[in-house]
Write an enzyme that holds these catalytic residues in place. Structure first.
Site, PDB file in Angstrom:
ATOM      1  N   TYR A 132       5.101 -13.686 -14.969  1.00 25.30           N
ATOM      2  CA  TYR A 132       3.806 -12.944 -14.372  1.00 25.30           C
ATOM      3  C   TYR A 132       2.565 -13.289 -14.687  1.00 25.30           C
ATOM      4  O   TYR A 132       1.888 -13.303 -13.820  1.00 25.30           O
ATOM      5  CB  TYR A 132       4.193 -11.118 -14.694  1.00 25.30           C
ATOM      6  CG  TYR A 132       3.269 -10.672 -14.127  1.00 25.30           C
ATOM      7  CD1 TYR A 132       3.570 -10.130 -12.799  1.00 25.30           C
ATOM      8  CD2 TYR A 132       2.138  -9.966 -14.942  1.00 25.30           C
ATOM      9  CE1 TYR A 132       2.811  -8.987 -12.196  1.00 25.30           C
ATOM     10  CE2 TYR A 132       1.417  -9.135 -14.162  1.00 25.30           C
ATOM     11  CZ  TYR A 132       1.584  -8.724 -12.930  1.00 25.30           C
ATOM     12  OH  TYR A 132       0.457  -7.788 -12.163  1.00 25.30           O
ATOM     13  N   ASP A 187       6.577  -8.142   5.012  1.00 25.78           N
ATOM     14  CA  ASP A 187       7.292  -8.723   3.846  1.00 25.78           C
ATOM     15  C   ASP A 187       6.277 -10.098   3.542  1.00 25.78           C
ATOM     16  O   ASP A 187       6.224 -11.078   4.336  1.00 25.78           O
ATOM     17  CB  ASP A 187       8.600  -9.180   4.442  1.00 25.78           C
ATOM     18  CG  ASP A 187       9.380  -9.756   3.157  1.00 25.78           C
ATOM     19  OD1 ASP A 187       8.610 -10.325   1.995  1.00 25.78           O
ATOM     20  OD2 ASP A 187      10.562 -10.056   3.456  1.00 25.78           O
ATOM     21  N   ALA A 226       0.821  -1.342   0.027  1.00 27.79           N
ATOM     22  CA  ALA A 226      -0.131   0.190  -0.083  1.00 27.79           C
ATOM     23  C   ALA A 226       0.854   1.169   0.020  1.00 27.79           C
ATOM     24  O   ALA A 226       0.313   2.440   0.211  1.00 27.79           O
ATOM     25  CB  ALA A 226      -0.802  -0.011   1.232  1.00 27.79           C
ATOM     26  N   ARG A 237       8.653  -1.501   3.877  1.00 28.54           N
ATOM     27  CA  ARG A 237       9.434  -0.488   4.717  1.00 28.54           C
ATOM     28  C   ARG A 237       8.490   0.218   5.803  1.00 28.54           C
ATOM     29  O   ARG A 237       9.021   0.780   6.581  1.00 28.54           O
ATOM     30  CB  ARG A 237       9.988   0.605   3.712  1.00 28.54           C
ATOM     31  CG  ARG A 237      10.969   0.152   2.802  1.00 28.54           C
ATOM     32  CD  ARG A 237      11.237   1.475   1.821  1.00 28.54           C
ATOM     33  NE  ARG A 237      10.013   2.051   1.143  1.00 28.54           N
ATOM     34  CZ  ARG A 237       9.821   1.694   0.033  1.00 28.54           C
ATOM     35  NH1 ARG A 237      10.303   0.277  -0.349  1.00 28.54           N
ATOM     36  NH2 ARG A 237       8.597   1.781  -0.508  1.00 28.54           N
TER      37      ARG A 237
END
Length: 268
Positions: free
Chosen positions: A144, A51, A11, A36
């Site tokens: 992907y 994570d 987000a 982070r």
């Protein structure tokens, strides 16, 4: 009506950020996540460090929300990354495993961590950010596309399993979306000279298409629609192009789709 609690992975930017903002505007108490965690700047939602490739990190973040709120009503699995246009054999097995660990097994980890709480509270919703590449494979984007195909199958199976507890599982399928995601694609780690020319041409073509792509707010609005639906569908396309591609994939003959893909991507 009690405030509903939403948890949105990835987000800090792009689709995840737009989705977290839109849910907050609609009255959800939102917890966003990124590797982070909290960053400088004011947001309309809380940020947690998470994570999705780490079992411990996933469990810790979910436990944190449960301590603070006592419930999780909505999980939006958005975290993921892609590889720049390249031949399927130009990614090592390690790189292939890495993209699956984030894009698919990250969804599985988050869902497994949240479901016991949703079952205990007697309801909830899991929304997985898929892609049109989950039903329409893209040349030079095989890995992907494979992760997004996996999400489609996992999510639909899960939806059948969970309905008796008042829980629904949904996929949102965007097409090209103008976000930082597309500017930060990983380079393939096993490049071959045989693909150099087409790799360059594909990157150029994708760049052209991205110039006219819709923004992440289109996806965020679709997520909100899926989150609030009383009788949610299994799949929601996000945006005009995604809707057209779903229609074509459903009704157009295979040969027409095959030639259309190659023409659009300017493949010889």
């Amino acid at each position: 009506m009690n405030t509903k609690i939403a948890l949105v992975t990835g987000a800090s930017s792009g689709i995840g950020e737009a989705t977290a903002k839109r849910l907050a505007q609609a009255g959800f108490k939102v917890y966003g996540t990124s590797r982070r965690g909290a960053q400088a700047g004011r947001r309309a939602y809380e940020m947690l460090a998470l994570d999705v490739t780490s079992d411990a990190s996933v469990q810790e973040a979910v436990a944190c929300v449960m301590r603070l709120e006592g419930r999780i009503d909505l999980l939006v699995n958005n975290a993921g990354f892609g590889v720049a246009p390249a031949g399927a054999e130009e990614s090592s097995i390690a790189q292939a495993q890495s993209i699956f660990d984030t894009n698919f097994f990250g969804v599985v980890r988050m869902t497994r961590a949240v479901l016991p709480h949703m079952r205990a509270q007697g309801g909830g919703r899991v929304i997985n950010i898929g892609s049109v590449l989950g039903f329409l494979p893209m040349p030079y984007g095989a890995l992907y596309a494979a992760t997004k195909h996996a999400i489609e199958g996992y999510s639909e199976s899960l939806d059948h399993e969970l309905r008796n507890w008042g829980i629904r599982s949904v996929v949102v399928e965007p097409a090209y979306t103008k976000t930082p995601f597309d500017a930060n694609l990983l380079e393939p780690d096993a490049k071959l000279e045989a693909y150099r020319e087409v790799r360059t041409a594909m990157a150029r073509r994708i760049g052209e298409v991205m110039e006219g792509a819709e923004g992440p707010d289109v996806v965020a609005d679709t997520v909100l629609k899926a989150a609030l639906a009383v009788r949610p569908k299994l799949r929601y396309t996000a945006g005009g192009l995604a809707a057209r591609l779903r229609l074509l994939r459903t009704f157009a003959p295979a040969g027409v789709m095959d030639s259309g893909i190659r023409k659009d991507l300017r493949l010889a």
